[in-house]
Scaffold this active site. Structure first.
Site, mmCIF file in Angstrom:
data_model
loop_
_atom_site.group_PDB
_atom_site.id
_atom_site.type_symbol
_atom_site.label_atom_id
_atom_site.label_comp_id
_atom_site.label_asym_id
_atom_site.label_seq_id
_atom_site.Cartn_x
_atom_site.Cartn_y
_atom_site.Cartn_z
ATOM 1 N N CYS A 267 0.794 -1.239 0.000
ATOM 2 C CA CYS A 267 0.000 0.000 0.000
ATOM 3 C C CYS A 267 0.828 1.292 0.000
ATOM 4 O O CYS A 267 0.660 2.118 -0.898
ATOM 5 C CB CYS A 267 -0.945 0.010 1.200
ATOM 6 S SG CYS A 267 -2.300 -1.138 0.971
HETATM 7 N N1 LIG Z 1 -3.655 -5.091 1.402
HETATM 8 C C1 LIG Z 1 -3.875 -4.116 2.247
HETATM 9 O O1 LIG Z 1 -3.285 -4.059 3.337
HETATM 10 C C2 LIG Z 1 -4.869 -3.005 1.924
HETATM 11 C C3 LIG Z 1 -5.284 -2.152 2.949
HETATM 12 C C4 LIG Z 1 -6.178 -1.134 2.658
HETATM 13 C C5 LIG Z 1 -6.622 -0.951 1.346
HETATM 14 N N2 LIG Z 1 -6.174 -1.770 0.373
HETATM 15 C C6 LIG Z 1 -6.687 -1.558 -0.999
HETATM 16 O O2 LIG Z 1 -7.723 -2.514 -1.225
HETATM 17 C C7 LIG Z 1 -7.675 -2.978 -2.574
HETATM 18 C C8 LIG Z 1 -7.461 -4.501 -2.587
HETATM 19 O O3 LIG Z 1 -6.199 -4.754 -2.019
HETATM 20 P P1 LIG Z 1 -5.709 -6.256 -1.694
HETATM 21 O O4 LIG Z 1 -4.372 -6.131 -1.061
HETATM 22 O O5 LIG Z 1 -6.786 -6.986 -0.992
HETATM 23 O O6 LIG Z 1 -5.556 -6.805 -3.187
HETATM 24 P P2 LIG Z 1 -5.059 -8.229 -3.654
HETATM 25 O O7 LIG Z 1 -4.202 -8.014 -4.812
HETATM 26 O O8 LIG Z 1 -4.557 -9.009 -2.480
HETATM 27 O O9 LIG Z 1 -6.413 -8.930 -4.121
HETATM 28 C C9 LIG Z 1 -7.165 -8.547 -5.228
HETATM 29 C C10 LIG Z 1 -8.050 -9.729 -5.651
HETATM 30 O O10 LIG Z 1 -8.835 -9.314 -6.759
HETATM 31 C C11 LIG Z 1 -8.902 -10.401 -7.676
HETATM 32 N N3 LIG Z 1 -9.241 -9.886 -9.010
HETATM 33 C C12 LIG Z 1 -8.413 -9.339 -9.951
HETATM 34 N N4 LIG Z 1 -9.130 -9.024 -11.047
HETATM 35 C C13 LIG Z 1 -10.415 -9.347 -10.783
HETATM 36 C C14 LIG Z 1 -11.616 -9.260 -11.517
HETATM 37 N N5 LIG Z 1 -11.636 -8.734 -12.746
HETATM 38 N N6 LIG Z 1 -12.750 -9.699 -10.941
HETATM 39 C C15 LIG Z 1 -12.739 -10.213 -9.699
HETATM 40 N N7 LIG Z 1 -11.627 -10.336 -8.939
HETATM 41 C C16 LIG Z 1 -10.483 -9.910 -9.493
HETATM 42 C C17 LIG Z 1 -7.524 -11.043 -7.600
HETATM 43 O O11 LIG Z 1 -7.570 -12.378 -8.083
HETATM 44 C C18 LIG Z 1 -7.255 -10.954 -6.101
HETATM 45 O O12 LIG Z 1 -7.741 -12.093 -5.435
HETATM 46 C C19 LIG Z 1 -6.575 -2.176 -3.260
HETATM 47 O O13 LIG Z 1 -7.133 -1.045 -3.851
HETATM 48 C C20 LIG Z 1 -5.672 -1.762 -2.095
HETATM 49 O O14 LIG Z 1 -4.946 -0.593 -2.368
HETATM 50 C C21 LIG Z 1 -5.331 -2.808 0.624
#
Ligand SMILES: NC(=O)c1ccc[n+]([C@@H]2O[C@H](COP(=O)([O-])OP(=O)(O)OC[C@H]3O[C@@H](n4cnc5c(N)ncnc54)[C@H](O)[C@@H]3O)[C@@H](O)[C@H]2O)c1
Length: 437
Positions: A267
């Site tokens: 992030c």
């Molecule tokens: N990881 C963190 O600590 C955190 C904290 C706060 C906010 N965020 C934000 O939240 C969001 C998600 O982060 P994350 O770390 O959980 O992401 P991640 O990369 O771990 O997971 C994303 C998921 O989306 C799926 N995906 C991709 N394309 C897709 C589609 N077309 N349809 C359905 N699913 C699809 C992927 O297979 C994956 O499982 C981001 O915007 C991130 O910036 C993340």
């Protein structure tokens, strides 16, 4: 009330598991079929404390996992938690979320309910109004505020405490138009988190709040890291005493004041870059944010300098890295400083062995046979000429003279000051520690 959650990564799967274990009727949706199969069988695709237990709990209840997006047609609430990575120039890459909202639009065309779409993914200001809303209205042929609701709900969870943070968030932000859907969303979140402040605002403010949060945290880290460099020039100065003391000032707060190798993870680096890029395209010169990034980049150079001061030319030198995950209690190595360090050391032809309690498999995915991997710390240290402690895994606190016995040269560079209080028979250097005169 049927809840659909799209994107089963750290954010989406944590939410899916928590809501389903609380008896909500939840369906988790992801594009990755293999991942869906694993999750359906109670196997989590990444390491996160307490997630597996929570998921299995949900699966015993009503939770379903699928890659069939038509299920959206039956949902009353649709959360979106897909990734929003960065482009090469640092700007935000919205291609995944655009694709997802387009699919949602096509499906709510057939939805007889009036669903609320809640965006948890981090998006740059203007995305909801200028990109997501027009796609949804065009694809569904329906009107926001009348036929469906659209709400920004930025996520603040931290990996390694994702379940706790999902159950007990410190704040809930709901951004959007003040419609019947916003009222309903507020009611649902109030019931879910009765003791949590709920901030109701517009989309743009909700979007920038998330970037404000992360860039402030990055600023705190770069601040303490810059001070740690100054401390290294003051005989016997100790950055931990400084961080602890200033952290007691309620105006400052104690968290994110641990000096180290710099901020990494999925992030902070990408959100900092996206905000800097957004500021520039808005005609603002982000002087402070640029400086925060510069300090972060220089921190890694500092570590390399420390290694070179001890080993000279690094070609063929055996170096051990302890910890490749960007923080303890996760196997996430996305934008981990440790990975960057290994890349830089490989360029200088050093011979690298790594240890990490959870992230070895992910690290293999990047470096393959270019480096060595060890499940035991002692073996990782054997014949090594220098060890660098990068990640604050609890088990590294227990290292003692015995563990360093088989090293060819007993040089320890402790980026986390984990061994500072130990009487070690080694050449010990730590970030943020001034040398004795
Ligand atoms: N990881 C963190 O600590 C955190 C904290 C706060 C906010 N965020 C934000 O939240 C969001 C998600 O982060 P994350 O770390 O959980 O992401 P991640 O990369 O771990 O997971 C994303 C998921 O989306 C799926 N995906 C991709 N394309 C897709 C589609 N077309 N349809 C359905 N699913 C699809 C992927 O297979 C994956 O499982 C981001 O915007 C991130 O910036 C993340």
């Amino acid at each position: 009330m049927k809840i659909g959650i799209i994107g089963l990564g750290f954010v989406g799967l944590s939410l899916t598991s928590v809501l389903s274990s609380k008896d909500f009727d939840v369906v988790g949706i992801d594009i990755d079929e293999e991942k869906c199969k694993k999750i359906s069988n109670g196997i989590i695709p990444f390491f996160e404390p307490n997630l597996e237990k929570m998921l299995k709990n949900g699966l015993k209840k009503k939770l379903k996992i699928t890659n069939d997006f038509s299920i959206i047609q039956n949902c009353d609430i649709i959360f979106v938690a897909v990734g929003t990575p960065q482009n090469k120039n640092g700007s935000i890459d919205l291609s995944i979320i655009k694709k997802v909202v387009s699919t949602i639009g096509e499906n709510i065309l057939k939805n007889k309910k009036k669903p609320i779409i809640i965006i948890k993914s981090t998006v740059i200001p203007g995305t909801m109004e200028k990109i997501i809303l027009p796609i949804l209205e065009k694809k569904s042929n329906k009107k926001e505020g009348k036929d469906f609701g659209l709400i920004s709900n930025p996520e603040f969870l931290q990996e390694s405490s994702a379940i706790r943070d999902t159950k007990f968030p410190h704040v809930v932000v709901l951004g959007g138009n003040q419609t019947q859907f916003m009222k309903k969303a507020k009611k649902i979140f109030k019931k879910l988190h009765p003791n949590t402040p709920i901030i109701i605002t517009n989309h743009q403010t909700a979007e920038i709040i998330k970037y404000a949060n992360n860039s402030f945290l990055a600023t705190k880290i770069s601040f303490i890291n810059q001070l740690s460099n100054i401390c290294q020039k003051i005989p016997e100065a100790n950055i931990d005493d400084i961080g602890k003391t200033i952290g007691l000032d309620p105006r400052i707060g104690k968290l994110f004041l641990n000096a180290g190798p710099g901020y990494g993870g999925s992030c902070l680096p990408k959100d900092m870059k996206a905000l800097i890029n957004f500021a520039k395209t808005s005609g603002i010169n982000p002087t402070l944010l640029n400086a925060v990034e510069e300090v972060n980049t220089k921190q890694l150079e500092q570590i390399i300098l420390m290694i070179k001061q001890k080993l000279g030319n690094l070609a063929s030198k055996k170096i051990t890295i302890l910890g490749t995950s960007f923080k303890p209690d996760t196997d996430d190595i996305r934008d981990s400083i440790s990975i960057e360090l290994i890349e830089k050391l490989l360029k200088r032809k050093a011979l690298i062995t790594i240890h990490d309690p959870k992230a070895i498999e992910n690290t293999k995915g990047i470096f393959g046979s270019k480096i060595k991997y060890s499940k035991s710390v002692k073996y990782a240290l054997s014949k090594s000429q220098c060890v660098i402690i990068m990640t604050q895994w609890k088990q590294y606190e227990k290292l003692n003279n015995n563990d360093f016995n088989d090293m060819a040269k007993k040089i320890v560079i402790d980026c986390r000051r984990m061994l500072i209080k130990k009487q070690l028979d080694v050449d010990y250097v730590a970030i943020g520690l001034g040398k004795k005169n």
